[in-house]
Write an enzyme that holds these catalytic residues in place. Sequence first.
Site, PDB file in Angstrom:
ATOM      1  N   THR A  44       0.821  -1.207   0.000  1.00  0.00           N
ATOM      2  CA  THR A  44       0.000   0.000   0.000  1.00  0.00           C
ATOM      3  C   THR A  44       0.857   1.259   0.000  1.00  0.00           C
ATOM      4  O   THR A  44       0.578   2.222  -0.723  1.00  0.00           O
ATOM      5  CB  THR A  44      -0.920   0.014   1.238  1.00  0.00           C
ATOM      6  OG1 THR A  44      -1.632  -1.215   1.304  1.00  0.00           O
ATOM      7  CG2 THR A  44      -1.905   1.162   1.177  1.00  0.00           C
ATOM      8  N   TYR A 100     -13.001  -4.441   0.087  1.00  0.00           N
ATOM      9  CA  TYR A 100     -14.250  -4.000  -0.543  1.00  0.00           C
ATOM     10  C   TYR A 100     -15.363  -5.051  -0.489  1.00  0.00           C
ATOM     11  O   TYR A 100     -16.507  -4.732  -0.189  1.00  0.00           O
ATOM     12  CB  TYR A 100     -14.004  -3.554  -2.001  1.00  0.00           C
ATOM     13  CG  TYR A 100     -15.197  -2.876  -2.640  1.00  0.00           C
ATOM     14  CD1 TYR A 100     -15.515  -1.557  -2.336  1.00  0.00           C
ATOM     15  CD2 TYR A 100     -16.008  -3.552  -3.543  1.00  0.00           C
ATOM     16  CE1 TYR A 100     -16.621  -0.943  -2.903  1.00  0.00           C
ATOM     17  CE2 TYR A 100     -17.102  -2.946  -4.117  1.00  0.00           C
ATOM     18  CZ  TYR A 100     -17.411  -1.640  -3.800  1.00  0.00           C
ATOM     19  OH  TYR A 100     -18.505  -1.025  -4.357  1.00  0.00           O
ATOM     20  N   TYR A 118      -2.014 -10.405   5.423  1.00  0.00           N
ATOM     21  CA  TYR A 118      -1.993  -8.973   5.757  1.00  0.00           C
ATOM     22  C   TYR A 118      -3.400  -8.535   6.123  1.00  0.00           C
ATOM     23  O   TYR A 118      -4.270  -8.437   5.259  1.00  0.00           O
ATOM     24  CB  TYR A 118      -1.441  -8.188   4.557  1.00  0.00           C
ATOM     25  CG  TYR A 118      -1.346  -6.690   4.745  1.00  0.00           C
ATOM     26  CD1 TYR A 118      -1.391  -6.085   6.001  1.00  0.00           C
ATOM     27  CD2 TYR A 118      -1.197  -5.862   3.634  1.00  0.00           C
ATOM     28  CE1 TYR A 118      -1.299  -4.712   6.146  1.00  0.00           C
ATOM     29  CE2 TYR A 118      -1.092  -4.482   3.771  1.00  0.00           C
ATOM     30  CZ  TYR A 118      -1.151  -3.915   5.029  1.00  0.00           C
ATOM     31  OH  TYR A 118      -1.057  -2.546   5.174  1.00  0.00           O
ATOM     32  N   ARG A 148      -8.377  -0.392   5.861  1.00  0.00           N
ATOM     33  CA  ARG A 148      -8.387  -0.244   4.403  1.00  0.00           C
ATOM     34  C   ARG A 148      -9.325  -1.234   3.715  1.00  0.00           C
ATOM     35  O   ARG A 148      -9.861  -0.948   2.656  1.00  0.00           O
ATOM     36  CB  ARG A 148      -6.969  -0.416   3.844  1.00  0.00           C
ATOM     37  CG  ARG A 148      -6.039   0.729   4.184  1.00  0.00           C
ATOM     38  CD  ARG A 148      -4.707   0.570   3.453  1.00  0.00           C
ATOM     39  NE  ARG A 148      -3.783   1.654   3.753  1.00  0.00           N
ATOM     40  CZ  ARG A 148      -3.763   2.823   3.132  1.00  0.00           C
ATOM     41  NH1 ARG A 148      -4.629   3.077   2.172  1.00  0.00           N
ATOM     42  NH2 ARG A 148      -2.881   3.756   3.467  1.00  0.00           N
ATOM     43  N   LYS A 152       0.971 -10.023   8.883  1.00  0.00           N
ATOM     44  CA  LYS A 152       1.184  -8.609   9.169  1.00  0.00           C
ATOM     45  C   LYS A 152      -0.147  -8.108   9.697  1.00  0.00           C
ATOM     46  O   LYS A 152      -1.116  -7.963   8.956  1.00  0.00           O
ATOM     47  CB  LYS A 152       1.607  -7.840   7.917  1.00  0.00           C
ATOM     48  CG  LYS A 152       1.774  -6.341   8.164  1.00  0.00           C
ATOM     49  CD  LYS A 152       2.052  -5.564   6.886  1.00  0.00           C
ATOM     50  CE  LYS A 152       2.128  -4.067   7.181  1.00  0.00           C
ATOM     51  NZ  LYS A 152       2.285  -3.263   5.943  1.00  0.00           N
ATOM     52  N   ILE A 198       6.619  -4.746   9.843  1.00  0.00           N
ATOM     53  CA  ILE A 198       6.750  -4.230   8.481  1.00  0.00           C
ATOM     54  C   ILE A 198       6.338  -2.771   8.596  1.00  0.00           C
ATOM     55  O   ILE A 198       5.177  -2.456   8.801  1.00  0.00           O
ATOM     56  CB  ILE A 198       5.892  -4.998   7.468  1.00  0.00           C
ATOM     57  CG1 ILE A 198       6.431  -6.430   7.322  1.00  0.00           C
ATOM     58  CG2 ILE A 198       5.907  -4.291   6.108  1.00  0.00           C
ATOM     59  CD1 ILE A 198       5.603  -7.321   6.404  1.00  0.00           C
TER      60      ILE A 198
END
Length: 291
Positions: free
Chosen positions: A46, A109, A135, A140, A164, A206
């Site tokens: 990202t 989404y 992740y 998001r 992550k 990360i």
Amino acid sequence: MQKFIGTGVALITPFKEDLSVDFDALIKLVNFNIENGTDYLVINGTTGESATITKEEKQQIIDVIIKTNNKRLPLVLGVGGNNTLEVVKEFKTRDFTGIDGILSVAPYYSKPTQEGFYQHYKALAEATDLPIILYNVPGRTAKNMEPATTLRLAKDFSNIVGVKEAGNNQQQYNTLLKDKPADFLIISGDDDLALGVALAGGSGVISVIGQAFPAAFSKMINLGLEGKNKEGYEIHFKMMDIVDYIFEENNPAGIKTVLQELGICKNDVRLPLVKASESLQAKIAKFVAEF
């Protein structure tokens, strides 16, 4: 998976003023991190503005980083999406030469159920032999992958080696750390919580800010991994303000401003993101000058 312990950094994609990729700046950034203590590099996440990078640019970025790195550090490539069949296709057809692992974001989404998350990652794990780092970033993706789902995947697939976790939820970290398989990596995706996660038994981070201050940030994480609470928090407290600043408006506008102050790249971003505001740039410049 010792190669993914410590400080990984989610590399930005530097742009020139015309918004073409600045490969010279990218080379400078990669070398800066390799020479100052970063343990591994994450490409096309990202923070790299992967949503607004073309397929051709992504491949050029990968090629330049692989060449510049020259096998000095492990490389993790971001490959994910909410179209499971397309991600599986990419896993099966992409040339992963020079790549040590995959970071794959939870489907965004679509807001799948927990079973949907499981089946998505099951399909990915069965499509590659490479190590996969899950992740989870609900801010998001609009849906949290719950610890029970992460741990189920950890136990069922040997090539799903870590997560992550970026929900900025200390209790969720604690649940994962308490119940994880012994060799499963809990990697912080939250710069502000990274030291605490390392001290509690996590495997590192990360990081976004780590690419700008790799020596200090990686030292802090190593102190956390060694259980050196007091020394680690001395660095953490020095960096608290800049971590807040880089996420104040949008990522990566903040970190690019830090890197501009360090002389590594310009702070240009692609729409729909915009540069950091003048007031934020001033705060960042003051911090960098005094750090």
